[in-house]
Design a protein around this motif. Structure first.
Motif, mmCIF file in Angstrom:
data_model
loop_
_atom_site.group_PDB
_atom_site.id
_atom_site.type_symbol
_atom_site.label_atom_id
_atom_site.label_comp_id
_atom_site.label_asym_id
_atom_site.label_seq_id
_atom_site.Cartn_x
_atom_site.Cartn_y
_atom_site.Cartn_z
ATOM 1 N N ASN A 298 0.964 -1.213 0.094
ATOM 2 C CA ASN A 298 -0.047 0.049 0.179
ATOM 3 C C ASN A 298 0.694 1.348 -0.058
ATOM 4 O OD1 ASN A 298 -2.489 1.328 0.245
ATOM 5 N ND2 ASN A 298 -2.144 1.594 2.439
ATOM 6 N N ASN A 299 2.162 1.329 0.833
ATOM 7 C CA ASN A 299 2.876 2.342 0.881
ATOM 8 C C ASN A 299 3.681 2.509 -0.412
ATOM 9 O OD1 ASN A 299 5.438 3.084 1.494
ATOM 10 N ND2 ASN A 299 4.764 3.957 3.095
ATOM 11 N N LEU A 300 4.359 1.252 -0.895
ATOM 12 C CA LEU A 300 5.278 1.403 -1.999
ATOM 13 C C LEU A 300 4.436 1.824 -3.390
ATOM 14 C CD1 LEU A 300 7.317 -1.729 -1.059
ATOM 15 C CD2 LEU A 300 8.120 0.531 -1.225
ATOM 16 N N GLU A 301 3.255 1.340 -3.407
ATOM 17 C CA GLU A 301 2.590 1.418 -4.594
ATOM 18 C C GLU A 301 2.189 2.940 -4.880
ATOM 19 O OE1 GLU A 301 -1.752 0.638 -6.235
ATOM 20 O OE2 GLU A 301 -1.323 1.727 -4.345
ATOM 21 N N LYS A 302 2.279 3.615 -4.013
ATOM 22 C CA LYS A 302 1.981 5.095 -3.943
ATOM 23 C C LYS A 302 3.160 6.033 -4.287
ATOM 24 C CE LYS A 302 -2.297 5.227 -1.043
ATOM 25 N NZ LYS A 302 -1.994 3.991 -0.648
ATOM 26 N N HIS A 303 4.213 5.361 -4.283
ATOM 27 C CA HIS A 303 5.495 6.289 -4.497
ATOM 28 C C HIS A 303 5.524 6.765 -5.886
ATOM 29 C CE1 HIS A 303 8.304 4.301 -1.177
ATOM 30 N NE2 HIS A 303 7.148 4.595 -0.684
ATOM 31 N N ASP A 304 5.921 7.979 -6.114
ATOM 32 C CA ASP A 304 5.963 8.502 -7.420
ATOM 33 C C ASP A 304 7.265 7.932 -8.145
ATOM 34 O OD1 ASP A 304 6.113 10.103 -9.488
ATOM 35 O OD2 ASP A 304 6.068 12.211 -8.584
ATOM 36 N N PRO A 305 7.145 7.253 -9.400
ATOM 37 C CA PRO A 305 8.235 6.662 -9.925
ATOM 38 C C PRO A 305 9.329 7.935 -10.331
ATOM 39 C CG PRO A 305 6.081 6.333 -11.455
ATOM 40 C CD PRO A 305 5.786 6.935 -9.948
ATOM 41 N N ALA A 306 8.411 9.162 -10.709
ATOM 42 C CA ALA A 306 9.525 10.268 -11.078
ATOM 43 C C ALA A 306 10.409 10.371 -10.137
ATOM 44 C CB ALA A 306 8.724 11.486 -11.277
ATOM 45 N N LEU A 307 10.267 10.147 -8.728
ATOM 46 C CA LEU A 307 11.346 10.260 -7.782
ATOM 47 C C LEU A 307 12.519 9.435 -7.884
ATOM 48 C CD1 LEU A 307 9.211 10.586 -4.454
ATOM 49 C CD2 LEU A 307 10.113 12.396 -5.790
ATOM 50 N N LEU A 308 12.382 8.084 -8.271
ATOM 51 C CA LEU A 308 13.339 7.347 -8.607
ATOM 52 C C LEU A 308 14.081 7.783 -9.950
ATOM 53 C CD1 LEU A 308 11.452 3.783 -8.135
ATOM 54 C CD2 LEU A 308 12.580 5.409 -6.751
ATOM 55 N N GLU A 309 13.426 8.144 -10.970
ATOM 56 C CA GLU A 309 13.925 8.771 -11.929
ATOM 57 C C GLU A 309 14.673 9.867 -11.873
ATOM 58 O OE1 GLU A 309 10.811 9.432 -14.996
ATOM 59 O OE2 GLU A 309 10.705 7.424 -15.629
ATOM 60 N N ALA A 310 14.245 10.753 -11.028
ATOM 61 C CA ALA A 310 14.974 11.962 -10.381
ATOM 62 C C ALA A 310 16.155 11.506 -9.873
ATOM 63 C CB ALA A 310 14.213 12.820 -9.624
ATOM 64 N N ALA A 311 16.338 10.508 -8.922
ATOM 65 C CA ALA A 311 17.429 10.338 -8.286
ATOM 66 C C ALA A 311 18.498 9.782 -9.090
ATOM 67 C CB ALA A 311 16.964 9.109 -7.190
ATOM 68 N N ALA A 312 18.232 8.668 -10.059
ATOM 69 C CA ALA A 312 19.127 8.451 -11.084
ATOM 70 C C ALA A 312 19.608 9.279 -12.091
ATOM 71 C CB ALA A 312 18.180 7.253 -11.830
ATOM 72 N N ASP A 313 18.571 10.595 -12.405
ATOM 73 C CA ASP A 313 19.177 11.617 -13.084
ATOM 74 C C ASP A 313 20.247 12.382 -12.281
ATOM 75 O OD1 ASP A 313 18.473 13.226 -15.574
ATOM 76 O OD2 ASP A 313 18.444 14.822 -14.051
ATOM 77 N N LEU A 314 20.222 12.393 -11.054
ATOM 78 C CA LEU A 314 21.030 13.043 -10.283
ATOM 79 C C LEU A 314 22.182 12.125 -10.110
ATOM 80 C CD1 LEU A 314 18.470 14.958 -7.917
ATOM 81 C CD2 LEU A 314 20.011 16.136 -9.583
ATOM 82 N N GLY A 315 22.414 11.235 -10.717
ATOM 83 C CA GLY A 315 23.629 10.415 -10.480
ATOM 84 C C GLY A 315 23.598 9.198 -9.458
#
Lengths: 378, 339
Positions: free
Chosen positions: B227-244
Motif C-alpha cells: 500500500n505504501n510502496l505503490e503510492k511512490h511517485d516513479p518520477a522520484l526514482l528517475e530524479a534520483a537516477a538523473d542526479l547520479g
C-alpha cells in the motif's frame, strides 16, 4: 511578434554553434504505438531548444530518451559526440527538471539540492558551498530548511531547477518547466530562466505545449506532431513562415482559406478562394503547380479593418462585425465576411478612447498587405 | 475579473429569531430552539452527520473492547473461588451498613514470583520480534515487486497473497505439521534424495514456530508495505537516477526512507498478534517453553483460575500498549502526509 523578438534579444545563430546534441533517426515504439517517428535533430551548444507540440505528440518521450529513461527502438542519440546507447541516466551529462518537479518529499530543500552532489562524492564543505550558491541564484536561500510540502508551486519549481543546475550539467532537460505556475509568475520565471541560462551557458532542451513559453524562451523551436518533427526554426521563422497548415494553425491564431492558384509568376501569385469570396494577391512567388489547391493563411494582427473599401480588386473583403473582445492591449474582432466565414482580426488599442470605434453589426472592409498572406501547399 | 467583495463567511445555520410565527418546527429543532441560543446553535452547527459517522467506531470500540477490558480488569483483582462464576466479587455488602471493596493484588505479585510467567512473556516477545523481522525480510521484496509490476499482475499477486486466508487458519497450521514432522513431506523428500540419512527434528522447535508465524502473518506485512510502496511517485526514482544515484543508492536513500511508515505498520501488525499467539506455538512449538498465549488459555481453561488468567491478559496488554501507541502515531503521520 515584435515584442517577442525583443524579449528574445539574441541573434539566432544555430549554424554557428557547436553541435552538442544529435538525434539521429530515432524511433520509439510502445507496442504498436509509434510515439516518436524517425526524428533527426541537432541542437547546438548553449542553445535553448524548445520541443513544442500538443499532448501525445511524442515530445516528452523524446526528452526522456535524451535523459536515458527510455531507450530508442531505432536510431541513435549523441550527446557531446558520445553515443548514448546503453548509458544509464546516472552516467549521462544531462540533468532533468521534471514536470512534477519530483522533489524528494522526505528531504529539506538543501537536502534535495545536495543529493546530486553527494552522488559525486564531493567534500562536505564543497557541497555546502555549492548548494548555498545555487539556492542564492534561484532566490531560495531563506528556505533551505523547509520540506517540499511547505513550499508554494513557484518555490518548488525553483528548488527543482536548483537541484538540476547544481550538478553543473552541460545539458539541462526541462519538461513543461513552467506549467504549474500562474501567468504572472510564469512570465517572471521565463526571464529568470533566460538570465540563468545566459550566465551558465548551459544547453537547454525544453518540452512545452505552450507556444508563448516556447516563443519567449527558445532560440529555436521544433514543432512536433504525431511523433514527427514537422518544422524546426527560430520563433520568427515558425510564426511568420510556417511550413504547413498544422504549424500555422498550432502557433498563434490564423485565418485559413482554401483556394486555387490562378496566377503563378516568379514575382507574384494570385489565388482565387471561394471560402474568402475574393482573390488574394501575394507579392512573392511560390513553388506550386499551376491550378494547384493552396491554402492562404493570414494572421489576425496583419488584417486591417475599416469602413471604407480599399482600392484595388485583391486583398479585400466585406463583412459584418459579430463579436468584439476587448483584451486591454488589443481588441479582437470576429467578422462574418460575405462568403459566410468568420474571420478573426486583432487591432492594438493605440488610443485610450476612440470616438468612432467600430461597433457590433457594423459593415466593415477587411484588407491586408500583399506581403502578409502565407501560402501553404500542405 | 472584478467581483464585488463577498463576505467569506456564510450566514449561520440558525438565525437568532426564535419561534417564527405560524411555522411548524420539527420536534428536534424545536427542542434546540428552547435551549439557550448559543448552545443550540453550537449543536446544530457542529453535531453533523460527520460526528455520527465518527461515533460509530467509538461505540463499537466501547462495547466490544472497553467494556470487556473493564470486566477482565475487574476479575484480575478478585480471588479465585470454586463457584459459578469462579471468582469472588470485588464489592460486597457486609450487612452492617458497610460496603466492602477488596482489591486482591496477589494475582499480579504471583506473576512475578513464578518464573514461568516472566520467561513466557520474554519468550513471546522474542518469538514475535524475530518473526516480525523475518516477515519484513521476506515481505519487503514481495511488496516491492508487486508495486513495480503492471496493474494486471498486481491484482493477481494481491489475490495470491490473500488467497491462503480463504482456507481455515487452523487447517493451514495443521498442514505445516504434515510438512515438518519426522516422517513428514520435507524429511521424506530429503531422505529420498539422499541429502540426509535420518530425519531432522523440526516439530516442537523454535524453528517450527517461526515458520508457522511468518507463514501466517506474512500478508499483514505485505499489504501495508505494498500500500505504501505503490503510492511512490516513479518520477522520484528517475530524479534520483538523473542526479547520479545508482539503483542501490536510490533504494537506500529514496525508497527505503519513504516506506518507513509502511515498515513500521507491517512490523506492528505482525508483532502485536504474534505476542499473544496461541494456536501456532501449541501445535508446532516447544513443550518446555510456553508462549504467553498458551499460559493464558491454560490458566483459564485447565486451572480455571480466572483471576490469574485475567492478570496475565492485563499485563500482556500493558506490554503491547507501547507498540500500539507507536503504531497509532505512525498511522496518524501517514494520514497527515497524504492530506
Amino acid at each position: 511578434m515584435n515584442e517577442v523578438q525583443a524579449a528574445n534579444g539574441r541573434a539566432p545563430a544555430p549554424g554557428l554553434a557547436r553541435e552538442y546534441v544529435r538525434v539521429d533517426r530515432v524511433t520509439k515504439k510502445f507496442g504498436d504505438f509509434v510515439a516518436v517517428d524517425d526524428v533527426t535533430l541537432t541542437i547546438g551548444q548553449g542553445e535553448i531548444f524548445c520541443l513544442l507540440g500538443g499532448s501525445g505528440c511524442g515530445k516528452t518521450t523524446l526528452l526522456r530518451m535524451l535523459a536515458g529513461f527510455e531507450t530508442p527502438s531505432a536510431g541513435a542519440i549523441f550527446i557531446d559526440g558520445q553515443d548514448m546507447a546503453g548509458i544509464p541516466p546516472y552516467e549521462r551529462p544531462a540533468n532533468m527538471m521534471f514536470q512534477s518537479y519530483a522533489l524528494f518529499p522526505h528531504m529539506t530543500v538543501a537536502g534535495n539540492v545536495a543529493f546530486g552532489l553527494e552522488q559525486e562524492r564531493l567534500a562536505k564543505a564543497e557541497i555546502t558551498r555549492r548548494v548555498g550558491e545555487i539556492l542564492d541564484l534561484v532566490k531560495m536561500a531563506p528556505y533551505t530548511k523547509r520540506k517540499p510540502h511547505q513550499l508554494s508551486g513557484g518555490q518548488r519549481q525553483r528548488v527543482a531547477l536548483a537541484r538540476a543546475l547544481v550538478k553543473r550539467p552541460k545539458l539541462l532537460l526541462l519538461d513543461e518547466p513552467l506549467g504549474a505556475l500562474d501567468k504572472k509568475l510564469r512570465e517572471q520565471t521565463q526571464f529568470e530562466l533566460l538570465g540563468i541560462q545566459e550566465r551558465l551557458g548551459v544547453t537547454f532542451v525544453v518540452v512545452t505545449h505552450d507556444q508563448e513559453e516556447a516563443m519567449t524562451l527558445a532560440t529555436r523551436i521544433g514543432v512536433m506532431d504525431r511523433g514527427k518533427i514537422v518544422q524546426v526554426g527560430t520563433p520568427t521563422e515558425i510564426y511568420e513562415y510556417p511550413a504547413s497548415r498544422f504549424v500555422a494553425d498550432f502557433i498563434g491564431s490564423v485565418n485559413m482559406f482554401e483556394g486555387r492558384l490562378v496566377e503563378d509568376e516568379p514575382d507574384h501569385v494570385r489565388i482565387e478562394s471561394g471560402e474568402l469570396g475574393g482573390t488574394v494577391y501575394v507579392d512573392h512567388g511560390i513553388s506550386a503547380a499551376p491550378e494547384a489547391t493552396v491554402w492562404t493563411a493570414i494572421r489576425p494582427e496583419k488584417i486591417n479593418i475599416g469602413r471604407e473599401r480599399p482600392e484595388g480588386p485583391d486583398n479585400a473583403v466585406r463583412g459584418v462585425v459579430k463579436e468584439i473582445a476587448y483584451m486591454g492591449d488589443i481588441s479582437v474582432f470576429l467578422v462574418r465576411i460575405d462568403s459566410g466565414r468568420m474571420v478573426r482580426v486583432s487591432r492594438p488599442n493605440i488610443v485610450r478612447q476612440a470616438d468612432d470605434r467600430i461597433s457590433w453589426d457594423e459593415t466593415v472592409y477587411l484588407s491586408w498587405h500583399a506581403s502578409s498572406p502565407i501560402v501553404l501547399t500542405q | 475579473m472584478s467581483r464585488s467583495p463577498v463576505s467569506p463567511r456564510s450566514p449561520p445555520a440558525v438565525s437568532r429569531t426564535r419561534f417564527g410565527a405560524g411555522r411548524m418546527w420539527p420536534l428536534w429543532e424545536w427542542l434546540f430552539r428552547i435551549a439557550p441560543p448559543s448552545w443550540s446553535e453550537y449543536v446544530l452547527r457542529h453535531w453533523s452527520g460527520r460526528k455520527v459517522v465518527i461515533a460509530i467506531p467509538w461505540v463499537w470500540l466501547g462495547l466490544f473492547f472497553l467494556v470487556p477490558f473493564l470486566i477482565v480488569f475487574k476479575i484480575s483483582f478478585s480471588e479465585v473461588r470454586i463457584a459459578m462464576p469462579p471468582y469472588a466479587p470485588l464489592i460486597e455488602w457486609l450487612g452492617d451498613q458497610a460496603l466492602q471493596l477488596r482489591l486482591n493484588l496477589a494475582n499480579y505479585t504471583f506473576l512475578l514470583t513464578d518464573d514461568l510467567y516472566v520467561s513466557s512473556y520474554l519468550y513471546s516477545i522474542k518469538v514475535a520480534a524475530v518473526s516480525s523481522l523475518w516477515c519484513l525480510a521476506i515481505g519487503y521484496p514481495m511488496a516491492y515487486a508487486m508495486a513495480r509490476c503492471t496493474q494486471t499482475w498486481r491484482n493477481l499477486f494481491l489475490l495470491l497473497v490473500m488467497l491462503p486466508s480463504f482456507t481455515s487458519f487452523l487447517l493451514r497450521v495443521y498442514a505445516w505439521i504434515g510438512l515438518l514432522k519426522n516422517n513428514g513431506v520435507i524429511n521424506n523428500v530429503l531422505m529420498a534424495l539422499g541429502v540426509i540419512n535420518e530425519p531432522i527434528t523440526m516439530m516442537q522447535t523454535d524453528f517450527a514456530v517461526y515458520v508457522g508465524i511468518v507463514y501466517s502473518y506474512l500478508p499483514f506485512m505485505i499489504l501495508p508495505l505494498y500500500n505504501n510502496l505503490e503510492k511512490h511517485d516513479p518520477a522520484l526514482l528517475e530524479a534520483a537516477a538523473d542526479l547520479g544515484a545508482r539503483p542501490v543508492t536510490t533504494f537506500l536513500r529514496i525508497t527505503l526512507p519513504l516506506s518507513l511508515d509502511g515498515i513500521v505498520a507491517g512490523l506492528l501488525l505482525v508483532f502485536i498478534p504474534a505476542v499473544g499467539e496461541f494456536v501456532i506455538p501449541s501445535l508446532l512449538g516447544r513443550t518446555d517453553q510456553l508462549m504467553i498465549g498458551r499460559v493464558l488459555t491454560d490458566e483459564f481453561f485447565s486451572n480455571r483460575d480466572w483471576p490469574v488468567a485475567s492478570a496475565v491478559a492485563i499485563v500482556m496488554l500493558l506490554l503491547l500498549v507501547l507498540p500500539i501507541m507507536i503504531f497509532q502515531r505512525y498511522q496518524t503521520r501517514e494520514l497527515e502526509r497524504r492530506r
